[in-house]
Design a protein around this motif. Structure first.
Motif, mmCIF file in Angstrom:
data_model
loop_
_atom_site.group_PDB
_atom_site.id
_atom_site.type_symbol
_atom_site.label_atom_id
_atom_site.label_comp_id
_atom_site.label_asym_id
_atom_site.label_seq_id
_atom_site.Cartn_x
_atom_site.Cartn_y
_atom_site.Cartn_z
ATOM 1 N N ALA A 28 -30.209 26.860 26.409
ATOM 2 C CA ALA A 28 -30.729 27.823 25.436
ATOM 3 C C ALA A 28 -31.546 27.073 24.395
ATOM 4 C CB ALA A 28 -29.574 28.566 24.773
ATOM 5 N N PHE A 29 -32.864 27.321 24.376
ATOM 6 C CA PHE A 29 -33.733 26.610 23.430
ATOM 7 C C PHE A 29 -35.027 27.398 23.240
ATOM 8 C CE2 PHE A 29 -34.299 25.065 27.745
ATOM 9 C CZ PHE A 29 -35.659 25.199 27.946
ATOM 10 N N THR A 30 -35.770 27.047 22.214
ATOM 11 C CA THR A 30 -37.099 27.635 22.027
ATOM 12 C C THR A 30 -38.112 26.511 21.865
ATOM 13 O OG1 THR A 30 -36.831 27.742 19.635
ATOM 14 C CG2 THR A 30 -36.291 29.731 20.860
ATOM 15 N N GLU A 31 -39.372 26.860 22.051
ATOM 16 C CA GLU A 31 -40.422 25.845 21.907
ATOM 17 C C GLU A 31 -41.525 26.354 21.011
ATOM 18 O OE1 GLU A 31 -41.196 23.313 25.609
ATOM 19 O OE2 GLU A 31 -40.238 25.097 26.410
ATOM 20 N N LYS A 32 -41.884 25.496 20.046
ATOM 21 C CA LYS A 32 -42.969 25.853 19.132
ATOM 22 C C LYS A 32 -44.299 25.475 19.736
ATOM 23 C CE LYS A 32 -40.278 24.454 15.441
ATOM 24 N NZ LYS A 32 -40.019 23.555 14.380
ATOM 25 N N GLY A 73 -41.709 20.017 20.030
ATOM 26 C CA GLY A 73 -41.400 21.248 19.305
ATOM 27 C C GLY A 73 -40.186 22.008 19.809
ATOM 28 N N MET A 74 -39.394 21.390 20.684
ATOM 29 C CA MET A 74 -38.250 22.127 21.244
ATOM 30 C C MET A 74 -37.079 22.133 20.251
ATOM 31 S SD MET A 74 -36.270 21.569 24.865
ATOM 32 C CE MET A 74 -37.756 21.328 25.802
ATOM 33 N N THR A 75 -36.538 23.329 20.009
ATOM 34 C CA THR A 75 -35.395 23.414 19.091
ATOM 35 C C THR A 75 -34.270 24.254 19.697
ATOM 36 O OG1 THR A 75 -36.402 25.318 18.009
ATOM 37 C CG2 THR A 75 -36.752 23.182 16.959
ATOM 38 N N ALA A 76 -33.078 24.085 19.124
ATOM 39 C CA ALA A 76 -31.891 24.770 19.638
ATOM 40 C C ALA A 76 -31.871 26.235 19.209
ATOM 41 C CB ALA A 76 -30.638 24.074 19.126
ATOM 42 N N THR A 77 -31.288 27.071 20.047
ATOM 43 C CA THR A 77 -30.957 28.425 19.620
ATOM 44 C C THR A 77 -29.435 28.489 19.562
ATOM 45 O OG1 THR A 77 -30.959 29.229 21.885
ATOM 46 C CG2 THR A 77 -33.021 29.418 20.677
ATOM 47 N N PRO A 100 -26.771 30.285 21.421
ATOM 48 C CA PRO A 100 -26.437 31.232 22.503
ATOM 49 C C PRO A 100 -25.055 31.871 22.365
ATOM 50 C CG PRO A 100 -26.277 28.969 23.285
ATOM 51 C CD PRO A 100 -26.899 28.903 21.927
ATOM 52 N N ARG A 117 -25.875 24.986 10.467
ATOM 53 C CA ARG A 117 -25.762 23.555 10.797
ATOM 54 C C ARG A 117 -27.073 23.021 11.367
ATOM 55 N NH1 ARG A 117 -20.586 21.569 10.347
ATOM 56 N NH2 ARG A 117 -18.890 23.081 10.560
ATOM 57 N N ASN A 123 -36.138 17.642 15.067
ATOM 58 C CA ASN A 123 -35.889 18.974 15.623
ATOM 59 C C ASN A 123 -34.584 19.052 16.403
ATOM 60 O OD1 ASN A 123 -37.962 20.541 14.634
ATOM 61 N ND2 ASN A 123 -39.396 19.866 16.207
ATOM 62 N N SER A 142 -28.257 21.954 24.570
ATOM 63 C CA SER A 142 -29.281 22.375 25.534
ATOM 64 C C SER A 142 -30.602 21.625 25.360
ATOM 65 C CB SER A 142 -29.559 23.872 25.378
ATOM 66 O OG SER A 142 -28.401 24.609 25.673
ATOM 67 N N VAL A 143 -31.000 21.360 24.106
ATOM 68 C CA VAL A 143 -32.284 20.700 23.877
ATOM 69 C C VAL A 143 -32.252 19.268 24.414
ATOM 70 C CG1 VAL A 143 -33.907 19.891 22.115
ATOM 71 C CG2 VAL A 143 -32.876 22.156 21.906
ATOM 72 N N GLU A 165 -32.293 19.490 28.236
ATOM 73 C CA GLU A 165 -33.582 19.931 28.772
ATOM 74 C C GLU A 165 -34.649 18.848 28.610
ATOM 75 O OE1 GLU A 165 -34.177 22.635 30.483
ATOM 76 O OE2 GLU A 165 -36.376 22.496 30.578
ATOM 77 N N SER A 186 -23.497 23.341 26.730
ATOM 78 C CA SER A 186 -23.523 21.914 26.476
ATOM 79 C C SER A 186 -22.972 21.135 27.678
ATOM 80 C CB SER A 186 -22.709 21.634 25.213
ATOM 81 O OG SER A 186 -22.459 20.272 25.089
#
Ligand SMILES: [Zn+2]
Lengths: 329, 329
Positions: free
Chosen positions: A325-329, B87-91, B93, B105, B116, B147-148, B151, B184
């Protein structure tokens, strides 16, 4: 070679805390029913109590909290790996021993079965029935030698084109001094990598509790199935609570927050199918629990029957590749 | 810098400061003093920060290796570096909350660490030899693997296969990110399955284990290196020291889980000082690239802004001269 599964008779079942009101009501009903008094008053009272019991049963078992499911998953009378093996293949069980490097870790058992005419390699963590057996199997907590034995058996299955079934029920790998000296981390890591490379179908069934790398060390599969009340977690709720809440007494909250039930993990695409359990848990009716496991295994074998080795590896790769689970800018 | 040189330089600096004081000019204020000086955690020596930085953040007096960030490590290891997936960041879930919400956090960790997430990945060059790098940073939530991290490391390995280059992961992590639960844990499989493909592609995988490396990182990509290097002073293990002590009810030796201890038990190939790592990695790359005959694709050099070596160009031209192989319609 193996002990016969202990069929637990219903009256010998040790009730869990949250089941006690139900048991009390049940006893009241039994007392009334054996009173041999056929008066209309008693009969009405019996009927009311039975209705109450039924609605209480629905209330208790229909709304189980994650922490209550965990109690069921850890129930001392819950069917264990060797019992499931016996049920899946009553006439054929060749247990294979040892890591060929000096040890036979009995926390993990493995060997060959014949399931519906199909030879299979089964490897699982074994929780014992009672203290004596638990000491032999170290409460299902394996050392590096156990994971190396498992890898040896996976390689054997791969060589002879046997599908692999792993049965997982463990509080985690054993946290000991020798485990660290003998590279427990590496033993688990290697199993994960090598399971990803197997040319045969792999099925993992989470039977009770599955915790952390200790579960994952035999848990990389094409399909993961979970018993209805089984739980699969990155860390035990107690361990999580003692780190994040700074007290193990927050384990109930941690069990909730970690989202570790079969139902949650199906939503996340980690668990591929839930194996239904008898009301209250598998220990109430082991025969139908075993039947449900067999039924799901048959479906699994049929699903991957025509897959080539490459297709099996790709399916396994993609299954895990998509989890995150992640997002990308 | 040798110890003798360092003391000589420090004497010079001190004298220069005294002179400033004597002239009554720009007396260094207390807070500025704190900014410019560092007290060694190990030997308590007060050191000008500049001297520490010039010595790769290793105490020139006692050799204590201070923890360093991912970008600092990359600067120390490589000549050029191009970052991937910055630019990948955690969400969140699980919508996880312990004593505070995971989203808070994340925000705090990003603000404090200016990162990031807990890993930086990209393509680097050591002595003009391209290598895919993934460097963990303990400053972001204890380097925990969510996840980041999973990935980005997986993508880096997949990119390495596409570019035909070796991979190095530099670990620094307390283990799994509990706030991402099973997402994780599954990153251990995702990364290790990608490493299985790297292994099958015959590409070199190096791991550099730094202070600290524990849990799920040890039990997956951390210990799967073809060659494993541990930085001096690093503590490495699967289970934490406290957990083991609580389980076995005995005190552990002082050097338990140190880099040297792990080497004694056959788990790491090399224990190196920070100042030795780049040179040795460059040599390892050269030896393996030479013997395997594997050439990085020209795109790797182009990404890095390096001149594509003639050997690579010739090999690629030769490949294109064989249309029957390249485009077999
Ligand atoms: Zn020092």
């Amino acid at each position: 070679m193996m002990s016969t599964p202990s069929a637990v008779s219903p009256e010998k079942i040790q009730p869990l805390d949250f089941e006690k009101p139900l048991i009390a009501l049940q006893k009241q009903i039994e007392a009334l029913a054996t009173a041999q008094n056929n008066s209309e008053g008693i009969s009405n009272q019996l009927q009311t109590l039975q209705q109450q019991a039924e609605s209480l049963r629905q209330e208790v078992y229909g709304n189980l909290l994650p922490a209550q499911r965990l109690q069921i998953a850890r129930h001392p009378q819950r069917p264990n790996t060797l019992e499931v093996i016996q049920a899946l293949s009553p006439d054929c069980w060749i247990e294979l021993h040892g890591d060929r490097a000096g040890a036979d870790d009995r926390a993990i058992v493995g060997g060959i079965i014949e399931f519906e005419g199909q030879p299979m390699m089964v490897v699982g963590t074994q929780k014992g029935r009672g203290m004596k057996e638990n000491l032999v199997h170290n409460f299902g907590m394996a050392n590096p030698e156990g994971y190396r034995k498992a890898l040896r058996l996976f390689e054997h299955a791969n060589k002879f084109n046997m599908p692999i079934l792993t049965l997982i029920d463990t509080p985690g790998a054993y946290p000991g001094i020798e485990g660290e000296q003998h590279a427990i981390g590496h033993a688990i890591a290697l199993n994960i990598r090598e399971m990803a490379r197997m040319n045969v179908p792999i099925f993992s069934v989470v039977m009770g509790e599955a915790s952390s790398g200790g579960a994952l060390g035999i848990g990389v599969a094409n399909h993961i199935y979970m018993l209805e009340h089984a739980q699969y977690t990155v860390i035990s709720p107690e361990g999580c609570a003692s780190i994040l809440w700074r007290s193990a007494s927050f384990a109930t909250q941690a069990a909730e927050a970690l989202k570790i039930t079969a139902q949650d993990l199906t939503t996340f695409g980690i668990c591929d199918a839930i194996i239904p359990e008898p009301q209250g848990g598998s220990h109430y009716d082991t025969a139908s629990a075993f039947e449900a496991i067999a039924k799901q295994l048959k479906i699994g074998l049929a699903t991957f029957k025509d897959y080539s080795a490459e297709a099996l590896k790709n399916q396994r790769y993609e299954k895990y590749r998509s989890i995150g689970a992640f997002t990308e800018k | 810098m040798s110890l003798k040189d360092w003391f000589a330089q420090r004497k010079e600096n001190t004298q220069a400061e005294k002179q400033l004081d004597a002239e009554g000019m720009n007396r260094v204020a207390d807070e500025q003093y704190a900014k410019l000086w560092h007290q060694c955690f190990s030997c308590n020596t007060n050191l000008p920060k500049k001297d520490l930085e010039d010595n790769l953040d290793v105490c020139p007096v006692c050799g204590y290796h201070n923890r360093i960030g991912a970008y600092q490590r990359i600067a120390q290891l490589t000549d050029t570096f191009v970052e991937w997936d910055a630019g990948m960041t955690a969400t969140d879930p699980l919508l996880f909350t312990d004593t505070e919400p995971y989203v808070k956090r994340i925000a705090d960790a990003q603000r404090k660490s200016k990162l990031n997430d807990a890993v930086i990945t990209g393509l680097g060059a050591i002595n003009e030899q391209p290598i895919a790098l993934a460097v963990m940073d303990f400053a972001y939530m204890g380097g925990s693997m969510g996840s980041v991290v999973g990935e980005k490391i997986t993508r880096a390995i997949e990119q390495a296969i596409a570019l035909n280059v070796p991979v190095c992961v530099v670990t620094a992590s307390g283990g799994a990110r509990m706030q991402e639960g099973m997402f994780s844990l599954m990153q251990m499989v995702k990364t290790s399955a990608a490493l299985a493909r790297l292994h099958d592609a015959g590409l070199l995988y190096l791991t550099l284990l730094t202070e600290p490396t524990f849990g799920g990182v040890t039990a997956s990509y951390g210990t799967l290196g073809d060659i494993i290097i541990a930085e001096e002073g690093a503590r490495i293990g699967f289970a934490g020291r406290r957990v083991i002590e609580q389980t076995i009810h005995q005190k552990l030796p002082a050097d338990f889980q140190t880099a040297g201890y792990l080497q004694k038990y056959g788990q790491v190939d090399r224990v190196l000082k920070r100042s030795e790592i780049k040179t040795e990695m460059g040599l390892l790359l050269r030896l393996h690239n030479t013997s395997s005959g594997k050439l990085a694709h020209s795109q790797a050099y182009q990404q890095l802004g390096l001149t594509v070596p003639d050997t690579v160009l010739q090999a690629e031209i030769a490949l294109h001269k064989q249309p029957a192989l390249a485009h077999n319609h």
